[in-house]
Design a protein around this motif. Structure first.
Motif, short mmCIF file in Angstrom:
data_model
loop_
_atom_site.label_atom_id
_atom_site.label_comp_id
_atom_site.label_asym_id
_atom_site.label_seq_id
_atom_site.Cartn_x
_atom_site.Cartn_y
_atom_site.Cartn_z
N PHE A 67 0.81 -1.22 0.00
CA PHE A 67 0.00 0.00 0.00
C PHE A 67 0.84 1.27 0.00
N SER A 68 2.10 1.17 0.37
CA SER A 68 2.95 2.36 0.40
C SER A 68 3.73 2.55 -0.89
N MET A 69 3.88 1.49 -1.67
CA MET A 69 4.67 1.61 -2.89
C MET A 69 4.05 0.86 -4.07
N GLY A 70 3.89 -0.44 -3.95
CA GLY A 70 3.49 -1.26 -5.08
C GLY A 70 2.21 -0.82 -5.77
N LEU A 72 -1.03 16.67 -6.98
CA LEU A 72 -2.09 15.80 -6.45
C LEU A 72 -1.56 14.85 -5.38
N ASN A 73 -0.27 14.56 -5.43
CA ASN A 73 0.35 13.75 -4.39
C ASN A 73 0.25 14.45 -3.03
N SER A 74 0.09 15.76 -3.04
CA SER A 74 -0.03 16.50 -1.79
C SER A 74 -1.36 16.23 -1.08
N THR A 75 -2.26 15.49 -1.70
CA THR A 75 -3.52 15.15 -1.05
C THR A 75 -3.38 13.97 -0.09
N VAL A 76 -2.20 13.33 -0.06
CA VAL A 76 -2.00 12.19 0.84
C VAL A 76 -2.35 12.54 2.30
N PRO A 77 -1.84 13.65 2.86
CA PRO A 77 -2.20 13.96 4.24
C PRO A 77 -3.71 14.19 4.42
N ILE A 78 -4.35 14.73 3.41
CA ILE A 78 -5.80 14.97 3.49
C ILE A 78 -6.53 13.63 3.60
N VAL A 104 -6.01 11.95 6.99
CA VAL A 104 -6.89 12.47 8.04
C VAL A 104 -8.30 11.89 7.88
N LEU A 105 -8.80 11.84 6.64
CA LEU A 105 -10.15 11.33 6.41
C LEU A 105 -10.28 9.84 6.71
N LEU A 106 -9.24 9.07 6.46
CA LEU A 106 -9.30 7.62 6.67
C LEU A 106 -8.93 7.19 8.09
N THR A 107 -8.32 8.09 8.85
CA THR A 107 -7.88 7.75 10.20
C THR A 107 -8.99 7.16 11.07
N PRO A 108 -10.18 7.74 11.14
CA PRO A 108 -11.22 7.16 12.00
C PRO A 108 -11.64 5.75 11.56
N LEU A 109 -11.49 5.43 10.28
CA LEU A 109 -11.87 4.10 9.81
C LEU A 109 -10.85 3.04 10.21
N LEU A 110 -9.58 3.41 10.21
CA LEU A 110 -8.53 2.44 10.49
C LEU A 110 -8.02 2.49 11.92
N CYS A 166 -4.11 5.16 -1.49
CA CYS A 166 -3.29 3.99 -1.12
C CYS A 166 -2.14 4.39 -0.22
N TYR A 167 -1.48 5.50 -0.53
CA TYR A 167 -0.41 6.00 0.35
C TYR A 167 -0.95 6.23 1.76
N ALA A 168 -2.13 6.83 1.85
CA ALA A 168 -2.74 7.10 3.16
C ALA A 168 -3.01 5.79 3.90
N ILE A 169 -3.52 4.80 3.20
CA ILE A 169 -3.78 3.50 3.83
C ILE A 169 -2.47 2.89 4.31
N GLY A 170 -1.42 2.99 3.50
CA GLY A 170 -0.11 2.46 3.91
C GLY A 170 0.43 3.15 5.14
N LEU A 171 0.28 4.46 5.22
CA LEU A 171 0.73 5.20 6.40
C LEU A 171 -0.05 4.79 7.65
N LEU A 172 -1.36 4.67 7.50
CA LEU A 172 -2.19 4.29 8.65
C LEU A 172 -1.94 2.84 9.06
N TRP A 173 -1.66 1.99 8.10
CA TRP A 173 -1.35 0.61 8.40
C TRP A 173 -0.06 0.54 9.21
N MET A 174 0.96 1.30 8.77
CA MET A 174 2.21 1.36 9.54
C MET A 174 1.96 1.85 10.95
N ARG A 175 1.17 2.87 11.08
CA ARG A 175 0.87 3.43 12.39
C ARG A 175 0.19 2.39 13.28
N ARG A 176 -0.73 1.66 12.68
CA ARG A 176 -1.47 0.66 13.45
C ARG A 176 -0.56 -0.50 13.90
N ILE A 177 0.37 -0.86 13.05
CA ILE A 177 1.32 -1.94 13.39
C ILE A 177 2.19 -1.46 14.54
#
Length: 178
Positions: free
Chosen positions: A79-82, A103-109, A112-118, A167-178
């Motif tokens: 989720f962070s690269m592939g 558009l890559n700058s939308t990753v932090p946005i 934030v939006l996906l954080t409550p889900l994960l 996908c980048y956001a999901i990868g970041l949140l996944w890392m955080r959760r781990i």
């Protein structure tokens, strides 16, 4: 005690190399997808990194003692690269590299939006909502003229690059959760 890490010449050189490689990646992808299919180009980038990391790990002769962290790392890498790179390379077939970088700058946005889900313990506060709205407005102001020039040509490419950001956001949140 009072030393700064950036005064170390190795750190300065490392920072400059990272800036060169990361900053030039959108431009390089734009060139690559003009000559090769997007998925082949993304595969080459991922496979090259895989070979370098594998050689490094073999040289260190590290043994895999526990498979769970490796599986978690592989999921994070997916989720962070592939997966994002597949969408980025395909999207840059239809969108200018500069627009893709913005558009890559939308990753932090999206993060934030996906954080409550994960990570349900983190709630969206009014400050976070304001940041999301300001962030989207900023991207719209910067990208708006470029996007509105020929929306039909860019629509699928824009969507692919936004999927990359998600996908980048999901990868970041996944890392955080781990």
């Amino acid at each position: 005690q009072g030393t700064h890490t950036m005064s170390n010449p190795l750190h300065i050189v490392s920072f400059l190399l990272i800036a060169l490689f990361w900053g030039g990646s959108f431009f390089s992808i734009g060139i690559a997808v003009q000559h090769w299919p997007p998925f082949f180009s993304a595969f080459c980038r991922v496979f090259t990194a895989f070979i370098i990391i594998t050689v490094y790990l073999l040289a260190k002769t590290k043994k895999i003692k526990r498979p769970k962290p490796w599986l978690q790392a592989m999921g994070t890498g997916a989720f962070s690269m592939g997966i994002p790179w597949l969408f980025l390379f395909w999207g840059e077939k239809h969108v200018q590299p500069a627009l893709a970088a913005i558009l890559n700058s939308t990753v932090p946005i999206f993060t934030v939006l996906l954080t409550p889900l994960l990570t349900p313990a983190d709630k969206l506060s009014w400050n976070k909502w304001a940041g999301v709205l300001l962030g989207f407005a900023g991207v719209a102001v910067i990208c708006g003229p470029e996007i509105s020039a020929d929306l039909s040509l860019h629509l699928l490419g824009l969507g692919a690059i936004l999927v990359m950001a998600v996908c980048y956001a999901i990868g970041l949140l996944w890392m955080r959760r781990i």
